[in-house]
Design a protein around this motif. Structure first.
Motif, PDB file in Angstrom:
ATOM      1  N   HIS A 181       0.836  -1.211   0.000  1.00  0.00           N
ATOM      2  CA  HIS A 181       0.000   0.000   0.000  1.00  0.00           C
ATOM      3  C   HIS A 181       0.868   1.257   0.000  1.00  0.00           C
ATOM      4  O   HIS A 181       0.436   2.305  -0.453  1.00  0.00           O
ATOM      5  CB  HIS A 181      -0.973   0.006   1.184  1.00  0.00           C
ATOM      6  N   SER A 182       2.093   1.146   0.486  1.00  0.00           N
ATOM      7  CA  SER A 182       2.967   2.315   0.511  1.00  0.00           C
ATOM      8  C   SER A 182       3.650   2.525  -0.841  1.00  0.00           C
ATOM      9  O   SER A 182       4.278   3.547  -1.073  1.00  0.00           O
ATOM     10  CB  SER A 182       4.015   2.161   1.612  1.00  0.00           C
ATOM     11  N   MET A 183       3.531   1.560  -1.754  1.00  0.00           N
ATOM     12  CA  MET A 183       4.147   1.698  -3.070  1.00  0.00           C
ATOM     13  C   MET A 183       3.153   2.205  -4.094  1.00  0.00           C
ATOM     14  O   MET A 183       3.517   2.543  -5.206  1.00  0.00           O
ATOM     15  CB  MET A 183       4.703   0.363  -3.575  1.00  0.00           C
ATOM     16  N   GLY A 184       1.878   2.191  -3.781  1.00  0.00           N
ATOM     17  CA  GLY A 184       1.005   2.792  -4.772  1.00  0.00           C
ATOM     18  C   GLY A 184      -0.310   2.142  -5.053  1.00  0.00           C
ATOM     19  O   GLY A 184      -1.073   1.883  -4.154  1.00  0.00           O
ATOM     20  N   ARG A 185      -0.543   1.845  -6.294  1.00  0.00           N
ATOM     21  CA  ARG A 185      -1.875   1.963  -6.848  1.00  0.00           C
ATOM     22  C   ARG A 185      -2.650   0.662  -6.921  1.00  0.00           C
ATOM     23  O   ARG A 185      -2.116  -0.405  -6.686  1.00  0.00           O
ATOM     24  CB  ARG A 185      -1.730   2.532  -8.249  1.00  0.00           C
ATOM     25  N   LEU A 186      -3.916   0.787  -7.356  1.00  0.00           N
ATOM     26  CA  LEU A 186      -4.757  -0.381  -7.536  1.00  0.00           C
ATOM     27  C   LEU A 186      -4.210  -1.246  -8.668  1.00  0.00           C
ATOM     28  O   LEU A 186      -3.630  -0.757  -9.626  1.00  0.00           O
ATOM     29  CB  LEU A 186      -6.189   0.057  -7.837  1.00  0.00           C
ATOM     30  N   GLY A 187      -4.406  -2.537  -8.553  1.00  0.00           N
ATOM     31  CA  GLY A 187      -3.823  -3.521  -9.475  1.00  0.00           C
ATOM     32  C   GLY A 187      -2.839  -4.343  -8.657  1.00  0.00           C
ATOM     33  O   GLY A 187      -1.656  -4.009  -8.561  1.00  0.00           O
ATOM     34  N   ILE A 188      -3.338  -5.439  -8.012  1.00  0.00           N
ATOM     35  CA  ILE A 188      -2.516  -6.069  -6.982  1.00  0.00           C
ATOM     36  C   ILE A 188      -1.217  -6.656  -7.521  1.00  0.00           C
ATOM     37  O   ILE A 188      -0.178  -6.545  -6.887  1.00  0.00           O
ATOM     38  CB  ILE A 188      -3.308  -7.135  -6.173  1.00  0.00           C
ATOM     39  N   ASN A 303       3.134  -0.839 -11.615  1.00  0.00           N
ATOM     40  CA  ASN A 303       2.318   0.352 -11.863  1.00  0.00           C
ATOM     41  C   ASN A 303       2.877   1.547 -11.109  1.00  0.00           C
ATOM     42  O   ASN A 303       2.140   2.333 -10.548  1.00  0.00           O
ATOM     43  CB  ASN A 303       0.848   0.101 -11.544  1.00  0.00           C
ATOM     44  N   PHE A 304       4.206   1.655 -11.074  1.00  0.00           N
ATOM     45  CA  PHE A 304       4.828   2.849 -10.510  1.00  0.00           C
ATOM     46  C   PHE A 304       4.315   4.071 -11.238  1.00  0.00           C
ATOM     47  O   PHE A 304       4.050   4.027 -12.434  1.00  0.00           O
ATOM     48  CB  PHE A 304       6.336   2.819 -10.749  1.00  0.00           C
ATOM     49  N   GLY A 443       6.878  15.696  -2.124  1.00  0.00           N
ATOM     50  CA  GLY A 443       5.512  15.365  -2.487  1.00  0.00           C
ATOM     51  C   GLY A 443       4.972  14.166  -1.720  1.00  0.00           C
ATOM     52  O   GLY A 443       5.695  13.457  -1.023  1.00  0.00           O
ATOM     53  N   GLY A 444       3.675  13.973  -1.858  1.00  0.00           N
ATOM     54  CA  GLY A 444       3.027  12.793  -1.293  1.00  0.00           C
ATOM     55  C   GLY A 444       1.839  12.463  -2.167  1.00  0.00           C
ATOM     56  O   GLY A 444       1.270  13.346  -2.817  1.00  0.00           O
ATOM     57  N   GLU A 445       1.463  11.193  -2.220  1.00  0.00           N
ATOM     58  CA  GLU A 445       0.375  10.790  -3.093  1.00  0.00           C
ATOM     59  C   GLU A 445      -0.455   9.721  -2.406  1.00  0.00           C
ATOM     60  O   GLU A 445       0.083   8.902  -1.667  1.00  0.00           O
ATOM     61  CB  GLU A 445       0.963  10.225  -4.385  1.00  0.00           C
ATOM     62  N   ALA A 446      -1.768   9.739  -2.645  1.00  0.00           N
ATOM     63  CA  ALA A 446      -2.632   8.679  -2.120  1.00  0.00           C
ATOM     64  C   ALA A 446      -3.713   8.374  -3.136  1.00  0.00           C
ATOM     65  O   ALA A 446      -4.077   9.233  -3.940  1.00  0.00           O
ATOM     66  CB  ALA A 446      -3.246   9.096  -0.788  1.00  0.00           C
ATOM     67  N   VAL A 502     -10.027   7.785  -6.900  1.00  0.00           N
ATOM     68  CA  VAL A 502      -9.563   9.147  -6.615  1.00  0.00           C
ATOM     69  C   VAL A 502      -8.072   9.104  -6.271  1.00  0.00           C
ATOM     70  O   VAL A 502      -7.657   8.332  -5.410  1.00  0.00           O
ATOM     71  CB  VAL A 502     -10.333   9.762  -5.423  1.00  0.00           C
ATOM     72  N   ARG A 503      -7.300   9.910  -6.973  1.00  0.00           N
ATOM     73  CA  ARG A 503      -5.873   9.974  -6.693  1.00  0.00           C
ATOM     74  C   ARG A 503      -5.500  11.432  -6.437  1.00  0.00           C
ATOM     75  O   ARG A 503      -5.871  12.306  -7.219  1.00  0.00           O
ATOM     76  CB  ARG A 503      -5.098   9.436  -7.897  1.00  0.00           C
ATOM     77  N   VAL A 504      -4.841  11.700  -5.335  1.00  0.00           N
ATOM     78  CA  VAL A 504      -4.475  13.074  -5.005  1.00  0.00           C
ATOM     79  C   VAL A 504      -2.964  13.153  -4.798  1.00  0.00           C
ATOM     80  O   VAL A 504      -2.364  12.276  -4.175  1.00  0.00           O
ATOM     81  CB  VAL A 504      -5.197  13.560  -3.727  1.00  0.00           C
ATOM     82  N   LYS A 505      -2.381  14.199  -5.340  1.00  0.00           N
ATOM     83  CA  LYS A 505      -0.951  14.421  -5.181  1.00  0.00           C
ATOM     84  C   LYS A 505      -0.763  15.787  -4.527  1.00  0.00           C
ATOM     85  O   LYS A 505      -1.393  16.762  -4.947  1.00  0.00           O
ATOM     86  CB  LYS A 505      -0.322  14.410  -6.572  1.00  0.00           C
ATOM     87  N   VAL A 506       0.064  15.849  -3.494  1.00  0.00           N
ATOM     88  CA  VAL A 506       0.330  17.131  -2.831  1.00  0.00           C
ATOM     89  C   VAL A 506       1.828  17.414  -2.860  1.00  0.00           C
ATOM     90  O   VAL A 506       2.641  16.499  -3.001  1.00  0.00           O
ATOM     91  CB  VAL A 506      -0.172  17.130  -1.367  1.00  0.00           C
ATOM     92  N   ILE A 507       2.166  18.687  -2.717  1.00  0.00           N
ATOM     93  CA  ILE A 507       3.563  19.099  -2.759  1.00  0.00           C
ATOM     94  C   ILE A 507       3.792  20.172  -1.709  1.00  0.00           C
ATOM     95  O   ILE A 507       2.938  21.022  -1.494  1.00  0.00           O
ATOM     96  CB  ILE A 507       3.908  19.646  -4.158  1.00  0.00           C
TER      97      ILE A 507
END
Lengths: 519, 361
Positions: A181-188, A303-304, A443-446, A502-507
């Protein structure tokens, strides 16, 4: 002031920036041990700039070492994979579709246990603690210390991965763990692959980070050090020790970010023309547009978040057909300086074409004086046609867009490009990568799959934003300066309306520097 | 004829072409099917005319949101267990399995189910392409009752259906798929050999393998691929194959409405001079118009491929700037009867245009 260093396969570049101003820059060959190249680059910029070391507030490094480790299958540690998700995916264990050599390098140790959740959070199966304990005991027996943990829908519910991680740590003190979960996205499968690659790099990451720190400390720098991520932001030292795989593809990203800084353009196409290829990327809001497709790293589907880059086989060393109607993809590469006609060789390259046309003064132009003018004209047209076509494919829509040319081969473009509203050729384009590293923020992304019918849209986006902020702070961002960089909402076909990814990126600014500047 | 593990890459490629932009990504089903064939050996492909009149055949496949199975993976045994659950429910063994949709991932699931049991798969399917709803399949159009049917989910939960018509059944399985995490495997539309024979699009499994091989061996520029494609389609239930257009995607706008990805794509010539081609999308590519004139419509097949390689492009992946070619392929004769057209003509998708066969356009 900040120092940005870009460690590429061929060159190690460095710049010293004072705010937006380039105080000094250098381009040198990458050394076999990497570190000598870095110390040499540091020494050169500091000598040129003649400023006291104490004025350097941070050193930012972009490196290809972790990508190369995966591609070349070296420095990889053995990893045990634990996937929480049975009964789903039975018979499709971790690494099932990997190339043999890299699966062997990681050791092919994997365990599948019951648990995980559905898209709406409903439990997929009850966790079986005995099953998990047995897997961990087996890992301990085998002496494996690097562990990758994945769970079905963990980007939405990370609790099962966290629980397993705690158990691993309790049973194997000193274990190095990557949770998917700390590496990213949907698609196991792809997310799990990312976690596995990352876990296999953790031991190497410690060595690389220690060596970087030693190199800059040995030169007397006491400032903090940061490493570039693939989305154009930075990680602090502790974060890169945990997530070395997030450096994959940071080179092209830094080039795009550097081009943004050099021109002040936030929305543009960047064409980085090298010796063999032109790499075309898109700046959207000052950051690289990301690729949406599955990306293979060393033959492994992941899926990086990676910049969407199109490589066209056209560079300064590309070989030209006798009639000038086609160019590349074959190139003389770094042998241009011996094999190109303007250097006394006998291979017609794209560099020879522009010299013959009088657009550039490189080598000895008398060597191309006898070229057929029709071939020279056709060849120059071919160069522009190839780039035009490729730029057009990368444009987000039919509107004209400014184009920024960087890289040593930028001289190939002598005329206008139809696809470009305006052509920009910034000075210092040769060290765009190092500039991109130096100017980066944190940055951070979720990402989550949410139902707007259960959680109203605003609240849903806020929830994901908060998670992204948490990640950014963990990576070293100053919480007070964090802003939302991007929100992406994707509806899901064949699901009820309102189900949205929903994907959000902050900086935000670097916390260590913000405090200092605040004082 | 047999389907072997080494045929699966061609079968998937052919099936994605026939999916006309829909049908889902076959990567994971292909991995599973390949495991099954390596473990149990090849599966016999049975021509529908060789099927005994009294053979008991059931169709098996996945229903739901393909996006979900990127996260909640199917299991290797899902297809076989669905078959067992069906047999338990009806109290008898089946003699053969058939696909309900050749387009995309559902071409592989019947083969996976058959492998472990040594059962044959009937060569053919219920769509000859991909279509979004169960009542559009030939079995339903031919009047086959959807039930007895069973649905099997990730956790082995089994749901049985007794439903007289396919439209109602479609509504129920969609709802169940959502409650079951987004994806289920169903065994449905059971038929005897005698019932299946007039209801099937014959030969499509073997044809997909052949089509995939043609696409692989002729990989390259789409216009140069045309003669080979014409050849393979001429010798099949489809017949006509045309290259409608080569150009770039100059606009694409779709959004999800009622679970469907609905919208339109516009293609313009590489030279920027000439007429634009527009394509209506509802998960699949449905209607193509050149300068406003209809040049192909559902149920004929409209396929978009990458111009340079001929690789089919899924509607979800189609985006601005791609250089593409558009092929149109005549649908099997089954769909051109009045009864079939009630279910699959443009009007069934909400387009106020008549169906004119590709050959007459």
């Amino acid at each position: 002031m900040r120092i940005g260093i870009d460690v590429g396969g061929t060159h190690t570049d460095a710049v010293l920036l004072d705010g937006s101003d380039i105080v000094a820059s250098t381009k040198a060959l990458t050394s076999a041990d990497v570190l000598t190249g870095i110390t040499n680059a540091l020494d050169t910029v500091m000598a040129d700039a003649d400023v006291p070391q104490a004025q350097v507030e941070a050193v930012m490094i972009g490196t290809t070492q972790f990508t190369n480790a995966v591609v070349e299958r070296r420095e990889l540690s053995k990893v045990a994979a634990i996937r929480v998700g049975l009964p789903s995916g039975e018979g499709l264990p971790p690494m099932v579709d990997w190339p043999d050599d890299i699966a062997d390098a990681l050791g092919r140790t994997s365990y599948m246990v019951k648990g995980g959740s559905l898209y709406d959070g409903w439990p997929l199966a009850e966790l079986d603690e005995d099953q998990i304990d047995a897997a961990i005991a087996d890992i301990a027996d085998k002496g494996i210390e690097n562990v990758a943990i994945s769970a079905v829908f963990s980007p939405m519910n990370a609790a099962p991965e966290r629980m397993v991680a705690e158990k691993v740590l309790a049973a194997i003190p000193g274990a190095r763990i990557t949770c998917s979960h700390s590496m990213g996205r949907l698609g196991i499968m792809e997310r799990e692959n990312a976690a596995l690659l990352n876990a296999s790099l953790l031991t190497f990451a410690d060595r690389v980070v220690d060596a970087f720190l030693e190199a800059i400390r040995a030169r007397g720098f006491t400032c903090p050090m940061y490493v570039s991520q693939n989305d154009g932001t930075l990680m602090n030292v502790d974060f890169v020790r945990e997530y070395p795989a997030l450096t994959f593809s940071s080179g092209p990203t830094n080039s795009l970010r550097g081009a943004c800084k050099l021109t002040g353009l936030n929305d543009a196409i960047v064409v980085d023309i090298g010796g063999t290829t032109s790499d075309i990327g898109v700046l959207e809001g000052g950051f690289p547009r990301e690729s949406n497709v599955v990306i293979e790293v060393g033959g492994v589907r992941t899926n990086f978040r990676m910049p969407d880059i199109m490589a066209v086989g056209l560079g300064g060393g590309s070989i030209v057909a006798p009639d000038g109607e086609s160019i590349g993809p074959r190139s003389v590469g770094h042998r241009l300086v011996t094999e190109g006609m303007v250097f006394g060789g006998d291979t017609l390259t794209s560099t020879d074409l522009i010299v013959a046309a009088g657009h550039a003064d490189i080598g000895d132009k008398s060597c191309v004086a006898n070229l057929d003018p029709a071939v020279v004209a056709a060849g120059n047209q071919t160069i522009h046609r190839m780039l035009d076509g490729a730029i057009d494919m990368m444009k987000p829509n039919a509107d004209p867009v400014p184009v920024i040319l960087v890289g040593g081969g930028a001289v190939l473009v002598s005329g206008n490009l139809k696809a470009a509203s305006k052509l920009h050729r910034p000075e210092n384009a040769g060290v765009a990568n190092a500039i991109g590293a130096a100017i980066a923020q944190i940055g951070g992304e979720a990402e989550r799959l949410l139902s707007y019918s259960q959680l109203p849209r605003d609240a849903a986006i806020q929830k994901v934003t908060n998670e992204a902020i948490e990640r950014a702070v963990q990576a070293g961002a100053d919480a007070g300066t964090i802003r939302v960089a991007d929100i992406e909402e994707t509806a899901i076909p064949y699901m009820d309306e309102g189900n949205t990814r929903v994907r959000v990126k902050v900086i935000g600014d670097i916390a260590a520097l913000a405090t200092k500047e605040g004082n | 004829m047999q389907v072997k593990a080494e045929d699966l890459a061609d079968l998937s490629l052919g099936a994605v072409f026939l999916a006309t932009g829909g049908g889902g990504d076959p990567h994971v089903p292909e991995l599973i099917c390949s495991e099954a064939l390596k473990t149990y050996g090849p599966v016999d492909l049975l021509a529908v005319e060789d099927l005994p009149d009294d053979a008991h055949v059931v169709s098996i496949g996945g229903v739901g949101a393909p996006t979900v199975s990127l996260e909640m993976l199917p299991s290797v045994d899902d297809a076989a267990r669905t078959l067992e659950a069906y047999e338990d429910h009806v109290g008898r063994k089946v003699d053969a399995i058939v696909s309900f949709e050749i387009g995309g991932a559902n071409s592989l699931i019947p083969i996976t189910a058959a492998a472990g049991r040594g059962l044959p798969v009937v060569d053919g399917d219920g769509m000859g392409r991909a279509l979004p709803e169960a009542q559009m399949m030939t079995y339903a159009i031919a009047g086959v009752c959807p039930s007895p049917a069973v649905a099997y989910d990730y956790a082995g939960n089994v749901t049985t259906f007794t439903t007289p018509d396919t439209s109602t059944y479609e509504r129920h399985i969609r709802a169940l798929a959502m409650a079951s995490g987004g994806m289920i495997t169903t065994a449905e539309h059971p038929m005897t050999g005698a019932e299946l024979r007039p209801a099937i699009i014959p030969g499509t499994v073997g044809f997909s393998i052949k089509l995939g091989r043609v696409l692989r061996e002729n990989r390259g520029r789409a216009d140069q691929m045309l003669p080979a494609l014409k050849g393979v389609f001429a010798d099949s239930v489809y017949g006509e194959c045309r290259l409608l257009y080569c150009g770039k995607v100059s606009d694409k706008a779709t959004r999800i409405i009622g679970g469907y990805d609905i919208g339109e794509a516009t293609l313009t010539p590489f030279s920027d001079e000439g007429d634009a081609l527009t394509i209506n999308i509802k998960n699949e590519y449905l209607v193509a118009r050149l300068a406003g004139e209809v040049v192909a419509t559902v149920p004929d097949l409209i396929v978009i491929v990458d111009y340079e390689t001929g690789a089919p492009i899924n509607a979800e992946r189609l985006r601005y700037g791609q250089r593409v070619a558009v092929f149109a392929v005549g649908c099997p004769a089954f769909f051109r009867t009045e009864r079939a057209l009630q279910a699959v003509a443009p009007s069934a998708f909400g387009f106020d245009i008549p169906y004119v066969p590709l050959e007459e356009l």
